[in-house]
Scaffold this motif. Sequence first.
Motif, PDB file in Angstrom:
ATOM      1  N   LEU A  38       0.581  -1.069   0.054  1.00 38.80           N
ATOM      2  CA  LEU A  38      -0.131   0.045   0.114  1.00 38.80           C
ATOM      3  C   LEU A  38       0.906   1.198   0.084  1.00 38.80           C
ATOM      4  O   LEU A  38       0.531   2.123  -0.711  1.00 38.80           O
ATOM      5  CB  LEU A  38      -1.068   0.162   1.202  1.00 38.80           C
ATOM      6  CG  LEU A  38      -1.833   1.232   1.317  1.00 38.80           C
ATOM      7  CD1 LEU A  38      -2.845   1.310   0.196  1.00 38.80           C
ATOM      8  CD2 LEU A  38      -2.616   1.192   2.836  1.00 38.80           C
ATOM      9  N   SER A  39       1.809   1.347   0.897  1.00 40.60           N
ATOM     10  CA  SER A  39       2.785   2.587   0.931  1.00 40.60           C
ATOM     11  C   SER A  39       3.442   2.756  -0.462  1.00 40.60           C
ATOM     12  O   SER A  39       3.624   3.773  -0.820  1.00 40.60           O
ATOM     13  CB  SER A  39       3.888   2.159   2.120  1.00 40.60           C
ATOM     14  OG  SER A  39       4.705   1.137   1.680  1.00 40.60           O
ATOM     15  N   LYS A  40       4.050   1.501  -1.055  1.00 42.13           N
ATOM     16  CA  LYS A  40       4.278   1.673  -2.634  1.00 42.13           C
ATOM     17  C   LYS A  40       3.411   2.406  -3.569  1.00 42.13           C
ATOM     18  O   LYS A  40       3.951   3.541  -4.230  1.00 42.13           O
ATOM     19  CB  LYS A  40       4.877   0.479  -2.991  1.00 42.13           C
ATOM     20  CG  LYS A  40       5.952  -0.151  -2.182  1.00 42.13           C
ATOM     21  CD  LYS A  40       6.578  -1.498  -3.011  1.00 42.13           C
ATOM     22  CE  LYS A  40       7.516  -2.243  -2.260  1.00 42.13           C
ATOM     23  NZ  LYS A  40       8.023  -3.550  -2.873  1.00 42.13           N
ATOM     24  N   ILE A  41       2.039   1.998  -3.548  1.00 37.58           N
ATOM     25  CA  ILE A  41       1.262   2.524  -4.398  1.00 37.58           C
ATOM     26  C   ILE A  41       0.944   4.052  -4.025  1.00 37.58           C
ATOM     27  O   ILE A  41       0.796   4.831  -4.914  1.00 37.58           O
ATOM     28  CB  ILE A  41      -0.263   1.642  -4.189  1.00 37.58           C
ATOM     29  CG1 ILE A  41       0.130   0.149  -4.737  1.00 37.58           C
ATOM     30  CG2 ILE A  41      -1.369   2.246  -4.886  1.00 37.58           C
ATOM     31  CD1 ILE A  41      -0.937  -0.818  -4.453  1.00 37.58           C
ATOM     32  N   LEU A  42       0.585   4.043  -2.807  1.00 39.05           N
ATOM     33  CA  LEU A  42       0.367   5.488  -2.359  1.00 39.05           C
ATOM     34  C   LEU A  42       1.704   6.575  -2.648  1.00 39.05           C
ATOM     35  O   LEU A  42       1.283   7.488  -3.194  1.00 39.05           O
ATOM     36  CB  LEU A  42       0.214   5.632  -0.824  1.00 39.05           C
ATOM     37  CG  LEU A  42      -1.255   4.878  -0.297  1.00 39.05           C
ATOM     38  CD1 LEU A  42      -1.168   5.012   1.260  1.00 39.05           C
ATOM     39  CD2 LEU A  42      -2.334   5.872  -0.778  1.00 39.05           C
ATOM     40  N   LYS A  43       2.755   6.005  -2.738  1.00 36.17           N
ATOM     41  CA  LYS A  43       3.851   6.823  -2.919  1.00 36.17           C
ATOM     42  C   LYS A  43       3.936   7.126  -4.379  1.00 36.17           C
ATOM     43  O   LYS A  43       4.275   8.276  -4.996  1.00 36.17           O
ATOM     44  CB  LYS A  43       5.268   5.982  -2.745  1.00 36.17           C
ATOM     45  CG  LYS A  43       6.435   6.964  -2.985  1.00 36.17           C
ATOM     46  CD  LYS A  43       6.704   8.231  -2.161  1.00 36.17           C
ATOM     47  CE  LYS A  43       8.214   8.537  -2.249  1.00 36.17           C
ATOM     48  NZ  LYS A  43       8.752   8.803  -3.529  1.00 36.17           N
ATOM     49  N   CYS A  44       3.558   5.941  -5.178  1.00 32.46           N
ATOM     50  CA  CYS A  44       3.423   6.343  -6.607  1.00 32.46           C
ATOM     51  C   CYS A  44       2.479   7.102  -6.838  1.00 32.46           C
ATOM     52  O   CYS A  44       2.629   8.201  -7.845  1.00 32.46           O
ATOM     53  CB  CYS A  44       3.381   4.978  -7.441  1.00 32.46           C
ATOM     54  SG  CYS A  44       3.327   5.174  -9.219  1.00 32.46           S
TER      55      CYS A  44
END
Length: 253
Positions: A38-44
């Motif tokens: 989730l953190s990777k997707i939100l960062k993107c």
Amino acid sequence: INETSTKNLINYIKYIKNWEPLRVVISGGEPLLYIKELSKILKCLKDNNINTFVSTNGTLIKEGYSKIRGLVDWYDISLPAISKETYFNVRGEDRFEEVLQGVNYLVKNGERVRLTFTINEHNENEVLDFPEFAIACGVNNIRIGHTYSYWDGKLKQKIWKKEYESKISKYEDKLKIYYPLSDKQFELYNYGYIVLERDGSVYRSIVERKNYICNISEIEKYKDIFSEIGKLQIKLFAEDNDGEIIQNLQRIS
């Protein structure tokens, strides 16, 4: 969510950036169960200047908040009760206090929070007290939803009484209140809703799986269709034009 589906979603984000979406909603299941991905997707999403909206049941906020802090524009917390007893009757587990702690944690950290109360047969008696409850939690946004029962793609039942709106509306000076979609609005919403599955399949509907469009690897070929859907979704609440919008959606379906 796994590494493959995360890469699919990130590829999808790069495509939809060109369509200038108002926001991207991440829901579930429970997205905070997959806090690393989730953190990777939100960062993107943030790196591409796209507003982020996370829909969660609120039970894992304190555990996961530090990993997504600063990456979420709006938290929508599903809270179908204002008491431990009703929460247990709806969810079948005793986690009401955990959700309240999560809400309080977000409010204290200055996050934008909305509480969503979805009416069903177990909690209908608490819906009129929900606005006051939200105010006491320090929240100034609420959404009232209602349970839809579908069969073969058609609405069969919903739980919502029109008189609820007149009673809840007295809190509008203290709260931003989002009421349930009308039947016409929900029809538009369903036509335009885009879902990306974990296996990379893209659908245009959450109700009828026959509305499958493509795989993420083929999405470039359908860019014009998705762009048109996005434009029509912006007009979702323009009820004066609902007949025309539905005809347009049917035309591209």
